[in-house]
Design an enzyme around this catalytic site. Structure first.
Site, PDB file in Angstrom:
ATOM      1  CE  LYS A  19       2.685  -2.807   6.384  1.00  0.00           C
ATOM      2  NZ  LYS A  19       1.494  -1.852   7.050  1.00  0.00           N
ATOM      3  NE  ARG A  93      -1.359   2.267   9.920  1.00  0.00           N
ATOM      4  CZ  ARG A  93      -1.412   2.958   8.755  1.00  0.00           C
ATOM      5  NH1 ARG A  93      -1.903   4.190   8.952  1.00  0.00           N
ATOM      6  NH2 ARG A  93      -0.758   2.381   7.703  1.00  0.00           N
ATOM      7  NE  ARG A 127      10.883   4.540  -0.461  1.00  0.00           N
ATOM      8  CZ  ARG A 127       9.955   3.917  -0.241  1.00  0.00           C
ATOM      9  NH1 ARG A 127       9.575   2.765  -0.158  1.00  0.00           N
ATOM     10  NH2 ARG A 127       8.962   4.547   0.770  1.00  0.00           N
ATOM     11  NE  ARG A 160       6.676   9.763  -2.154  1.00  0.00           N
ATOM     12  CZ  ARG A 160       6.618   8.813  -1.128  1.00  0.00           C
ATOM     13  NH1 ARG A 160       7.495   7.832  -1.140  1.00  0.00           N
ATOM     14  NH2 ARG A 160       5.372   8.750  -0.572  1.00  0.00           N
ATOM     15  NE  ARG A 171       6.239   7.296   6.932  1.00  0.00           N
ATOM     16  CZ  ARG A 171       6.442   6.610   5.729  1.00  0.00           C
ATOM     17  NH1 ARG A 171       7.729   6.935   5.274  1.00  0.00           N
ATOM     18  NH2 ARG A 171       5.631   5.713   5.573  1.00  0.00           N
TER      19      ARG A 171
END
Length: 219
Positions: A19, A93, A127, A160, A171
């Site tokens: 996004k 959301r 990542r 992270r 998530r």
């Protein structure tokens, strides 16, 4: 493209769907103002506004920010740019938030980045971050020169919490549960346009072509 009238758009997609990259390109190509709900939230918390303090207390207690508070926050921000075209990212959301937005503004188009969860899982869990600088590496397509170490300082990279496999899965599930009804809401209104793919660079030309057509017809 020069817009003859104010255009209001929303971009949706799961965490890690690209996004941010697509939004940046939309802003550059079409001149809309990018509004990120996360940025607005952080700015209000840092400025200790009434809504910012309210949200901070929710977050500190591990609670979700209530829909009406989140809606007030975003609508307050939108009122400051009444005459600008905008692209809203991270809001709405929930269906309740979508209805609050609809009560105040007519949304012209909703861009949905439909990236398979498997792709996102691989993308996010690859990542690694150098915390002091914020430099982000991806072991698949942007690896560090030396595995596990930052290119410039040689300091260790960390993964992270948000990028750990179990967090990513949680998530994505949360996004699916919460946001699928919002997609359905906009689909029923005839303003939802979905773009499916696994690579942002391949999705973008389709988004760009669609927006050229859409905004030309609005103009």
């Amino acid at each position: 493209m020069v817009l003859q009238r104010v255009v209001r758009a929303v971009i949706m997609g799961p965490p890690g769907s690209g996004k941010g990259t697509v939004s940046a390109r939309v802003i550059k190509s079409f001149g809309l103002k990018h509004l990120s709900s996360g940025d607005i939230l952080r700015a209000n918390i840092n400025a200790k506004t009434e809504l910012g303090l309210l949200m901070k207390s929710c977050i500190d207690q591990g609670q979700l920010v209530p829909d009406d508070v989140m809606s007030r926050l975003i609508l307050n921000e939108l009122r400051t740019i009444e005459r600008r075209s905008w692209l809203l990212d991270g809001f709405p959301r929930t269906v309740s938030q979508a209805e609050a937005l609809d009560d105040a503004y007519t949304v012209d188009t909703v861009i949905n980045l439909n990236v398979p969860f498997q792709t996102i899982r691989e993308r996010l869990t690859s990542r690694w971050t150098h915390l002091p600088s914020g430099r982000v590496y991806n072991t698949d397509f942007n690896p560090p020169k030396v595995a596990g170490l930052d290119d410039e300082t040689g300091e260790p990279l960390i993964q992270r919490d948000d990028d750990k496999p179990e967090t990513v899965i949680r998530r994505l599930k949360s996004y699916e549960t919460q946001t699928e009804p919002v997609l359905e809401y906009y689909r029923s209104k005839g303003v939802l346009e979905s773009f499916t793919g696994t690579e942002t660079n391949k999705i973008w030309p389709h988004v760009e072509a669609f927006l050229h057509r859409k905004l030309s017809s609005i103009n």
